[in-house]
Design an enzyme around this catalytic site. Structure first.
Site, PDB file in Angstrom:
ATOM      1  N   ARG A  74       0.835  -1.207   0.000  1.00  0.00           N
ATOM      2  CA  ARG A  74       0.000   0.000   0.000  1.00  0.00           C
ATOM      3  C   ARG A  74       0.868   1.255   0.000  1.00  0.00           C
ATOM      4  O   ARG A  74       0.565   2.234  -0.672  1.00  0.00           O
ATOM      5  CB  ARG A  74      -0.920   0.006   1.227  1.00  0.00           C
ATOM      6  CG  ARG A  74      -2.098  -0.948   1.082  1.00  0.00           C
ATOM      7  CD  ARG A  74      -3.014  -0.854   2.264  1.00  0.00           C
ATOM      8  NE  ARG A  74      -3.559   0.479   2.447  1.00  0.00           N
ATOM      9  CZ  ARG A  74      -3.996   0.963   3.609  1.00  0.00           C
ATOM     10  NH1 ARG A  74      -3.948   0.227   4.690  1.00  0.00           N
ATOM     11  NH2 ARG A  74      -4.480   2.176   3.694  1.00  0.00           N
ATOM     12  N   GLN A 105      -9.215  11.190   7.657  1.00  0.00           N
ATOM     13  CA  GLN A 105      -9.035   9.806   8.111  1.00  0.00           C
ATOM     14  C   GLN A 105      -8.018   9.110   7.212  1.00  0.00           C
ATOM     15  O   GLN A 105      -7.671   7.960   7.446  1.00  0.00           O
ATOM     16  CB  GLN A 105     -10.374   9.057   8.043  1.00  0.00           C
ATOM     17  CG  GLN A 105     -11.429   9.640   8.959  1.00  0.00           C
ATOM     18  CD  GLN A 105     -12.818   9.127   8.604  1.00  0.00           C
ATOM     19  OE1 GLN A 105     -13.246   8.095   9.088  1.00  0.00           O
ATOM     20  NE2 GLN A 105     -13.519   9.838   7.743  1.00  0.00           N
ATOM     21  N   HIS A 123      -5.880   9.095  11.631  1.00  0.00           N
ATOM     22  CA  HIS A 123      -5.509   7.676  11.605  1.00  0.00           C
ATOM     23  C   HIS A 123      -4.035   7.458  11.274  1.00  0.00           C
ATOM     24  O   HIS A 123      -3.665   6.381  10.824  1.00  0.00           O
ATOM     25  CB  HIS A 123      -6.413   6.919  10.618  1.00  0.00           C
ATOM     26  CG  HIS A 123      -7.860   6.901  11.045  1.00  0.00           C
ATOM     27  ND1 HIS A 123      -8.888   6.523  10.214  1.00  0.00           N
ATOM     28  CD2 HIS A 123      -8.440   7.227  12.227  1.00  0.00           C
ATOM     29  CE1 HIS A 123     -10.045   6.614  10.874  1.00  0.00           C
ATOM     30  NE2 HIS A 123      -9.793   7.046  12.092  1.00  0.00           N
TER      31      HIS A 123
END
Ligand code: APR
Length: 255
Positions: A74, A105, A123
């Site tokens: 990712r 977020q 986050h």
């Protein structure tokens, strides 16, 4: 539903006169930069993977290498992503209004890359790593020198590097949540963009803003639990809606 992305006259004037704007963003904000969302059917990350096997402290303890490699993949795709016109529109908003606070977020840093100046990451950030025991930051240079997966922690014997993101069951960074709550309480206009509004405490922020008397606008191709609270919902992509709103705001300020 508004199909041509035109703010009502009343909302446009409220936006033009807003002293503090809160912009809450979720994974849908990054979708047009090529970063998959979490809960969209078929394309969402959680349609392909089980969050409890990848995004919890227990998952990391059980299989650190699997979790680390998944995040590395990712991370590589985030490194290649570029901000889109919607991110740029939020930067442009700063030159039209006195105070824009972005609470996100997302863990990809795209708002900062685009140039937004006041961004709070609820986050964490996938581009950073930290020790899984002490939570102290670990530099990219240290990671690059390591041949282990995950790399060992420089601080704690038997400690490992982990991504500096907030996993399910973990506490959010206090400074970010305090700043986000303060921004929600003082804003007079709030945008909720590209979030399913299902994960707390982020999902509560627009409701705190509403309670404080702010106008609430949602930008999301799909209905969410927040939709019924919003004064206007735009069922479109973040880039299309935000660029249109900037045009309307400029025209309003010129008259
Ligand atoms: N523009 C605007 N919204 C979009 C777009 C787009 N181009 N594409 C998709 N969306 C919307 C979807 O309709 C959906 O409502 O974005 C939303 C994405 O929702 P989620 O995948 O649930 O993302 P988010 O709300 O940010 O998730 C919150 O959950 O798994 C955790 O930590 C993860 O931060 C994440 C949190």
């Amino acid at each position: 539903m508004t199909s041509d992305f035109k703010l009502t006259d009343s909302l446009l004037h409220r936006l033009a006169g807003a002293r503090h704007v809160l912009v809450l963003t979720g994974a849908g904000m990054s979708a047009e930069s090529g970063i998959p969302t979490f809960r969209d059917a078929q394309t969402g990350m959680w349609a392909k993977y089980r969050p409890e096997e990848l995004a919890t402290p227990e998952a990391f303890e059980a299989n650190p290498s699997r979790v680390w490699e998944w995040y590395e993949e990712r991370r590589r795709s985030v490194c290649q992503a570029q901000p889109h016109a919607g991110h740029v529109a939020l930067v442009q908003l700063e030159s039209l209004l006195p105070s824009i606070c972005v609470v996100t977020q997302n863990v990809d840093g795209l708002h900062q890359q685009a140039g937004s100046s006041d961004v709070w990451e609820l986050h964490g950030n996938i581009l950073r790593s930290k020790c899984h025991v002490s939570h102290r930051p670990i530099s990219r240079e240290w990671l690059a020198d390591s041949t282990h997966s995950p790399p060992r922690s420089p601080y704690v014997r038997h400690g490992l590097a982990r991504p500096d993101v907030v996993w399910f069951g973990e506490v959010l960074p206090q400074t970010a949540i305090d700043a986000a709550m303060a921004a929600a309480s003082r804003c007079d206009f709030c945008f909720s963009i590209g979030t399913t509004s299902m994960v707390q405490p982020a999902a509560s922020l627009p409701l705190v803003a509403l309670e404080a008397g702010a106008a609430l606008v949602e930008i999301n191709p799909h209905e969410t639990p927040l939709s019924l609270h919003a004064e206007q919902c735009f069922r479109g992509k973040a880039s299309d809606v935000l660029t249109s709103i900037i045009d309307q705001l400029r025209a309003c300020k010129d008259t």
